[in-house]
Scaffold this active site. Sequence first.
Site: not given
Ligand code: NAP
Length: 270
Positions: A68, A105
């Site tokens: 992204k 989004d």
């Molecule tokens: P991302 O960019 O990889 O960000 C992940 C986030 O989760 C970061 O804040 C990370 O913390 C935290 N995290 C990951 N593993 C962790 C752990 N073990 N302990 C504590 N914090 C942890 O992912 P993203 O694209 O933002 O997606 C995040 C979530 O949103 C996912 O579940 C995804 O499926 C969901 N999502 C849903 C939609 C929808 O349309 N419903 C759209 C987009 C995303 P750090 O910053 O400290 O690394």
Amino acid sequence: MTSVYAEVIGDPIAHSKSPLIHNFWLAKLGVEAEYKRVHVRSGEVADYIAGACADANWRGANITIPHKVAVMDFVDDPFDVRATVGAMNTIVRADDGSVWGTNTDAAGFLEPITHKKLRGQRAILIGAGGAAKAVLFALKSIGIGEVTILNRSTEKAAALLASFGLHGRALPLEAPLEDAAVLVNASALGMTGQLPLPLNLAPLGPCAMVYDLVYAPLETSLLAMARVRGLETIDGLHMLVGQAAVAFDLFFGQPAPREHDAELRALLLA
Ligand code: NAP
């Protein structure tokens, strides 16, 4: 005869629900088109776009993890998405063969909460990754008063708040909650295979809404806890379908047939 098509690219990509959603809408509308999934690894995005845009039948693509941010280097940015949201989830082929990008989004996130008066209110956001950026952009656009971000990395959360010019605080995940109009989980916690969110929702008042972006599983422990408290809840499928609908219109030139949302939701849950 090859019909027009769009697709979703990412790594991994097998889990993506976008083909199901878009092909469901295409079938309902009787449109001769297809929506596919393509496995594109890091470092392959530029080649993918160069190949795809040379094909006039290619209408565009949704972009998922981990591309992204990287994709912004290879497409036009007429709406200044790089400087505002900081991530693109949709790229579209223009009639002249050029490719531009946007982020659907944020609109998808806002769709199920338009009834909630959030102007001047406090939000709590869990997470500071790509999804959190779209949420902050959306919350800022509707005049949120302040945002408390809880994240594993507080430095990253503080930088995000500053980059959006929002009032608020960046705290560790374990910090006790305060009351807020809405609490949003945009972290990976609660997803299948991840730990649940370590939150105590007791400080939230009775009017607070809890919105979990996670959609696998749909019923996260966060939403279950909020329901026990009698709080309004929103699950991740709302945003997933909402962001797809905006992209569908851009790819295929007509609105998604949203009157079939209940049937689509049942299919997504099957
Ligand atoms: P991302 O960019 O990889 O960000 C992940 C986030 O989760 C970061 O804040 C990370 O913390 C935290 N995290 C990951 N593993 C962790 C752990 N073990 N302990 C504590 N914090 C942890 O992912 P993203 O694209 O933002 O997606 C995040 C979530 O949103 C996912 O579940 C995804 O499926 C969901 N999502 C849903 C939609 C929808 O349309 N419903 C759209 C987009 C995303 P750090 O910053 O400290 O690394």
